[in-house]
Design a protein around this motif. Structure first.
Motif, short mmCIF file in Angstrom:
data_model
loop_
_atom_site.label_atom_id
_atom_site.label_comp_id
_atom_site.label_asym_id
_atom_site.label_seq_id
_atom_site.Cartn_x
_atom_site.Cartn_y
_atom_site.Cartn_z
N GLY A 37 22.82 -1.57 5.71
CA GLY A 37 23.05 -2.91 6.23
C GLY A 37 22.35 -3.98 5.41
N GLN A 41 24.88 -6.78 3.95
CA GLN A 41 24.84 -8.12 4.53
C GLN A 41 24.65 -9.21 3.48
OE1 GLN A 41 22.10 -10.44 5.06
NE2 GLN A 41 20.68 -9.21 3.88
N LEU A 53 25.73 -5.54 11.40
CA LEU A 53 25.30 -5.64 12.80
C LEU A 53 26.14 -4.74 13.71
CD1 LEU A 53 24.51 -9.43 13.12
CD2 LEU A 53 22.90 -7.52 13.00
N PHE A 107 20.59 -11.29 10.22
CA PHE A 107 20.55 -9.83 10.17
C PHE A 107 19.28 -9.30 10.82
CE2 PHE A 107 19.41 -5.93 7.75
CZ PHE A 107 20.39 -5.11 8.27
N GLY A 110 19.35 -10.54 14.70
CA GLY A 110 20.47 -9.91 15.39
C GLY A 110 20.32 -8.41 15.50
N GLY A 111 19.81 -7.79 14.45
CA GLY A 111 19.57 -6.35 14.49
C GLY A 111 18.51 -5.98 15.50
N PHE A 114 20.16 -6.25 18.94
CA PHE A 114 21.01 -5.10 19.23
C PHE A 114 20.17 -3.88 19.60
CE2 PHE A 114 24.89 -6.69 16.88
CZ PHE A 114 25.72 -6.60 17.99
#
Length: 136
Positions: A37, A41, A53, A107, A110-111, A114
């Protein structure tokens, strides 16, 4: 009361070697997802960020479903976080993988969002379990 720390006995259950191996594998998959990722990204900015993501979200939620517990999602999230923190650090030569921009911050934040969401989802319903309602 039994000797496991509570009336239900579910708080301090012994963990089997198979479950520990599954969690170790999920940490490794989370680490690989974090590395992939991080590269995607920045390379394909808008679509790569979304892909990275979604990959992390799929891994974390899939880990919750596969293991049947929230610890699976937490294990995958921990592996991802370790990879991202290692790759975000500056090296002595001055090289770095993340540039200072909205994509990198989206990233990272947001990661983390999540991973936390998947590690704290409500307990999965059991299909063959008894009803939780007393009157039924």
């Amino acid at each position: 009361m039994n000797g496991t720390g509570g009336m239900g006995g579910g708080l301090l259950r012994p963990v089997g070697i198979g479950r520990l191996c599954a969690y170790a594998g999920l940490v490794a998959l989370g680490f690989l997802t974090g590395v992939a990722g991080s590269l995607v990204q920045g390379g394909w900015f808008p679509a790569g960020l979304l892909l990275a993501l979604l990959g992390l979200g799929g891994l974390c939620y899939g880990a919750v479903v596969a293991t049947g517990s929230r610890a699976g999602g937490g294990a995958a999230g921990i592996g991802w976080l370790v990879a991202v923190l290692v790759l975000a650090a500056n090296r002595p030569e001055g090289d770095f993988l993340f540039e200072a921009g909205i994509g990198s911050y989206a990233f990272l934040l947001g990661g983390m969002a999540f991973a936390v969401m998947c590690a704290t989802v409500p307990k999965l319903p059991q299909p063959d379990g008894p009803s939780a309602r007393l009157g039924k």
